[in-house]
Design a protein around this motif. Structure first.
Motif, mmCIF file in Angstrom:
data_model
loop_
_atom_site.group_PDB
_atom_site.id
_atom_site.type_symbol
_atom_site.label_atom_id
_atom_site.label_comp_id
_atom_site.label_asym_id
_atom_site.label_seq_id
_atom_site.Cartn_x
_atom_site.Cartn_y
_atom_site.Cartn_z
ATOM 1 N N ALA A 48 90.790 96.802 157.418
ATOM 2 C CA ALA A 48 90.457 95.604 158.185
ATOM 3 C C ALA A 48 90.485 94.381 157.274
ATOM 4 C CB ALA A 48 89.068 95.757 158.812
ATOM 5 N N PRO A 49 90.640 93.173 157.837
ATOM 6 C CA PRO A 49 90.648 91.962 157.015
ATOM 7 C C PRO A 49 89.390 91.862 156.156
ATOM 8 C CG PRO A 49 91.307 91.449 159.261
ATOM 9 C CD PRO A 49 90.839 92.878 159.272
ATOM 10 N N GLY A 50 89.578 91.567 154.872
ATOM 11 C CA GLY A 50 88.451 91.411 153.958
ATOM 12 C C GLY A 50 87.948 92.694 153.344
ATOM 13 N N ASP A 51 88.488 93.835 153.781
ATOM 14 C CA ASP A 51 88.075 95.111 153.195
ATOM 15 C C ASP A 51 88.475 95.185 151.720
ATOM 16 O OD1 ASP A 51 86.934 96.259 155.420
ATOM 17 O OD2 ASP A 51 88.567 97.669 155.830
ATOM 18 N N VAL A 52 87.602 95.768 150.918
ATOM 19 C CA VAL A 52 87.983 96.200 149.573
ATOM 20 C C VAL A 52 87.838 97.718 149.597
ATOM 21 C CG1 VAL A 52 87.482 96.121 147.115
ATOM 22 C CG2 VAL A 52 87.217 94.061 148.506
ATOM 23 N N THR A 53 88.964 98.394 149.672
ATOM 24 C CA THR A 53 88.993 99.845 149.795
ATOM 25 C C THR A 53 89.363 100.452 148.453
ATOM 26 O OG1 THR A 53 89.687 99.703 152.107
ATOM 27 C CG2 THR A 53 90.092 101.794 150.975
ATOM 28 N N SER A 54 88.495 101.302 147.929
ATOM 29 C CA SER A 54 88.816 102.040 146.704
ATOM 30 C C SER A 54 89.210 103.460 147.080
ATOM 31 C CB SER A 54 87.617 102.079 145.758
ATOM 32 O OG SER A 54 87.427 100.821 145.144
ATOM 33 N N ILE A 55 90.356 103.907 146.545
ATOM 34 C CA ILE A 55 90.817 105.277 146.769
ATOM 35 C C ILE A 55 90.591 106.035 145.466
ATOM 36 C CG2 ILE A 55 92.739 106.747 147.445
ATOM 37 C CD1 ILE A 55 94.013 104.347 148.812
ATOM 38 N N ILE A 56 89.746 107.062 145.536
ATOM 39 C CA ILE A 56 89.387 107.825 144.339
ATOM 40 C C ILE A 56 89.839 109.280 144.514
ATOM 41 C CG2 ILE A 56 87.457 106.298 143.778
ATOM 42 C CD1 ILE A 56 85.559 108.475 144.885
ATOM 43 N N GLY A 57 89.883 110.001 143.406
ATOM 44 C CA GLY A 57 90.291 111.401 143.442
ATOM 45 C C GLY A 57 90.972 111.768 142.140
ATOM 46 N N ALA A 58 91.121 113.058 141.924
ATOM 47 C CA ALA A 58 91.737 113.537 140.684
ATOM 48 C C ALA A 58 93.213 113.148 140.642
ATOM 49 C CB ALA A 58 91.586 115.053 140.592
ATOM 50 N N SER A 59 93.792 113.139 139.450
ATOM 51 C CA SER A 59 95.226 112.895 139.307
ATOM 52 C C SER A 59 95.990 113.932 140.107
ATOM 53 C CB SER A 59 95.629 112.982 137.834
ATOM 54 O OG SER A 59 94.994 111.957 137.110
ATOM 55 N N GLY A 60 97.071 113.488 140.757
ATOM 56 C CA GLY A 60 97.889 114.409 141.540
ATOM 57 C C GLY A 60 97.399 114.639 142.949
ATOM 58 N N SER A 61 96.390 113.854 143.387
ATOM 59 C CA SER A 61 95.851 114.072 144.740
ATOM 60 C C SER A 61 96.607 113.299 145.817
ATOM 61 C CB SER A 61 94.356 113.705 144.776
ATOM 62 O OG SER A 61 94.161 112.373 144.345
ATOM 63 N N GLY A 62 97.585 112.461 145.409
ATOM 64 C CA GLY A 62 98.386 111.738 146.391
ATOM 65 C C GLY A 62 98.031 110.275 146.538
ATOM 66 N N LYS A 63 97.084 109.792 145.729
ATOM 67 C CA LYS A 63 96.595 108.414 145.880
ATOM 68 C C LYS A 63 97.710 107.384 145.684
ATOM 69 C CE LYS A 63 93.652 108.609 142.463
ATOM 70 N NZ LYS A 63 94.160 109.857 141.846
ATOM 71 N N SER A 64 98.411 107.494 144.565
ATOM 72 C CA SER A 64 99.460 106.509 144.265
ATOM 73 C C SER A 64 100.616 106.614 145.247
ATOM 74 C CB SER A 64 99.978 106.698 142.831
ATOM 75 O OG SER A 64 98.961 106.358 141.908
ATOM 76 N N THR A 65 100.938 107.826 145.687
ATOM 77 C CA THR A 65 102.013 107.990 146.674
ATOM 78 C C THR A 65 101.637 107.313 147.985
ATOM 79 O OG1 THR A 65 102.690 110.069 145.646
ATOM 80 C CG2 THR A 65 103.447 109.683 147.890
ATOM 81 N N LEU A 66 100.370 107.416 148.386
ATOM 82 C CA LEU A 66 99.918 106.725 149.600
ATOM 83 C C LEU A 66 100.127 105.222 149.466
ATOM 84 C CD1 LEU A 66 98.497 106.485 152.330
ATOM 85 C CD2 LEU A 66 96.293 106.664 151.130
ATOM 86 N N LEU A 67 99.746 104.673 148.310
ATOM 87 C CA LEU A 67 99.922 103.240 148.073
ATOM 88 C C LEU A 67 101.405 102.859 148.115
ATOM 89 C CD1 LEU A 67 97.389 101.591 147.612
ATOM 90 C CD2 LEU A 67 97.946 101.472 145.186
ATOM 91 N N ARG A 68 102.255 103.684 147.494
ATOM 92 C CA ARG A 68 103.688 103.393 147.454
ATOM 93 C C ARG A 68 104.320 103.493 148.846
ATOM 94 N NH1 ARG A 68 106.060 103.232 142.428
ATOM 95 N NH2 ARG A 68 108.035 104.055 143.196
ATOM 96 N N CYS A 69 103.793 104.364 149.687
ATOM 97 C CA CYS A 69 104.272 104.417 151.078
ATOM 98 C C CYS A 69 103.853 103.162 151.839
ATOM 99 C CB CYS A 69 103.731 105.663 151.781
ATOM 100 S SG CYS A 69 104.519 107.214 151.297
ATOM 101 N N ILE A 70 102.605 102.719 151.643
ATOM 102 C CA ILE A 70 102.132 101.506 152.321
ATOM 103 C C ILE A 70 102.975 100.302 151.912
ATOM 104 C CG2 ILE A 70 100.186 99.867 152.473
ATOM 105 C CD1 ILE A 70 98.308 102.308 152.301
ATOM 106 N N ASN A 71 103.441 100.282 150.655
ATOM 107 C CA ASN A 71 104.245 99.168 150.145
ATOM 108 C C ASN A 71 105.756 99.372 150.361
ATOM 109 O OD1 ASN A 71 105.170 97.575 147.184
ATOM 110 N ND2 ASN A 71 103.902 96.564 148.686
ATOM 111 N N LEU A 72 106.111 100.481 151.045
ATOM 112 C CA LEU A 72 107.520 100.822 151.326
ATOM 113 C C LEU A 72 108.345 101.095 150.065
ATOM 114 C CD1 LEU A 72 108.494 98.481 154.326
ATOM 115 C CD2 LEU A 72 107.683 100.843 154.371
ATOM 116 N N LEU A 73 107.669 101.435 148.968
ATOM 117 C CA LEU A 73 108.401 101.868 147.780
ATOM 118 C C LEU A 73 108.816 103.332 147.914
ATOM 119 C CD1 LEU A 73 106.243 100.105 145.069
ATOM 120 C CD2 LEU A 73 108.614 99.567 145.641
ATOM 121 N N GLU A 74 108.102 104.050 148.770
ATOM 122 C CA GLU A 74 108.500 105.415 149.149
ATOM 123 C C GLU A 74 108.606 105.453 150.666
ATOM 124 O OE1 GLU A 74 109.313 107.693 147.139
ATOM 125 O OE2 GLU A 74 108.300 107.243 145.238
#
Length: 246
Positions: free
Chosen positions: A29-55
Motif C-alpha cells: 500500500a502507499p507509504g508502506d515500508v515492507t521488509s522481506i526477511i529470510g535465509a539466503s536462497g529463500s526467493g527474496k531477491s527473485t521476488l524483487l526482480r520479478c516485481i521490477n520485471l528483471l525476471e
C-alpha cells in the motif's frame, strides 16, 4: 481504483526444474515500508526482480495500481521509472561522474532537459549527503558512498516505489549505518519501499510490514510486533532465534 500500489497474485518462478517462488501473494500500500526477511536462497531477491520485471514470472500476475504489468504491452523502462531499484552491487556507470549517473535516467527515460535533470539530481545527492562528490567517478568512492549515490540515482527518477535488494550486504560494517540512516529518513518522509534485508533492527524499527520467506513461499507476514514478538510459524521462530536472545 485499487488502494494497493502493487499486488502480486499467485506468483511462481522457476529456473529450469528449480522452483524458486511458489504461489506468492503479496500487496504493498502507499507509504508502506515492507521488509522481506529470510535465509539466503529463500526467493527474496527473485521476488524483487520479478516485481521490477528483471525476471519474467513463470505464472501468476503483478498489478501496478490495479493494472497488470506482465505481457500487456507494458514498457519495462517506463514502469521501472515508477518502481525503481537499488542493487546490492550498486550498478553505477563507472565511466560517468556521480552527477552524470543521477542525470542519465531522467534525461533518457523521462525526457527531461539536462538543466531540469541536473537540478533534480543535485537535490537528491544533497539529501543523501553526496553533493560534495558530484564530479567523482565511482572508483573514487567507498562502498557506502557508492550505495548512497545509487539511492540518489533511483530517487532522481522520482519513483512511486523503491525496491532495495540487500542494500547493505556488500558494505563494510562501518558503512552500513550511513546507508541505513538514509533509508530511515526516506521511510520517515513516506516513500513506499520494499527492502530485502538481513538487518533485523531496520526491519523491526523502520518497517510497518514484515514478510518472512522460506523455500520460495511466504511463511508469515504481519507488523514488526507480530513477526518479531509473536511469530506463529515454526520456521519464523527458528530463523529469528539466530538474531534474538529469546
Amino acid at each position: 481504483m485499487s488502494e494497493q500500489i502493487i499486488e502480486v497474485k499467485h506468483l511462481s518462478k522457476s529456473f529450469g526444474d528449480h522452483e524458486v517462488l511458489r504461489d506468492v501473494d503479496f500487496t504493498v500500500a502507499p507509504g508502506d515500508v515492507t521488509s522481506i526477511i529470510g535465509a539466503s536462497g529463500s526467493g527474496k531477491s527473485t521476488l524483487l526482480r520479478c516485481i521490477n520485471l528483471l525476471e519474467k514470472p513463470s505464472s501468476g500476475e503483478i498489478l501496478f495500481h490495479g493494472q497488470p504489468i506482465i505481457g500487456h504491452g507494458v514498457n519495462p523502462c517506463q514502469y521501472r521509472a515508477k518502481v525503481g531499484m537499488c542493487f546490492q552491487s550498486f550498478n553505477l556507470f563507472n565511466n560517468m561522474t556521480v552527477l552524470e549517473n543521477c542525470m542519465t535516467g531522467p534525461v533518457k527515460v523521462l525526457k527531461k532537459s539536462k538543466a531540469e535533470a541536473e537540478k533534480t539530481a543535485l537535490q537528491f545527492l544533497e539529501k543523501v549527503g553526496m553533493a560534495p562528490y558530484i564530479n567523482a567517478k565511482p572508483r573514487q568512492l567507498s562502498g557506502g558512498q557508492k550505495q548512497r549515490v545509487a539511492i540518489a540515482r533511483a530517487l532522481s527518477m522520482q519513483p512511486e516505489v523503491l525496491l532495495f535488494d540487500e542494500p547493505t550486504s556488500a558494505l563494510d560494517p562501518q558503512m552500513v549505518g550511513e546507508v541505513l540512516s538514509v533509508m530511515r529518513q526516506l521511510a520517515k518522509e513516506g516513500l513506499t519501499m520494499i527492502v530485502v534485508t538481513h538487518e533485523m533492527a531496520f526491519a523491526k524499527d523502520v518497517s510497518n510490514h514484515v514478510v518472512y520467506m522460506a523455500d520460495g513461499v511466504i511463511c508469515e507476514e504481519g507488523t514488526p510486533a507480530d513477526i518479531f514478538e509473536n511469530p506463529k510459524d515454526p520456521k519464523t521462530v527458528e530463523f529469528l532465534q539466530r538474531f534474538t536472545n529469546r
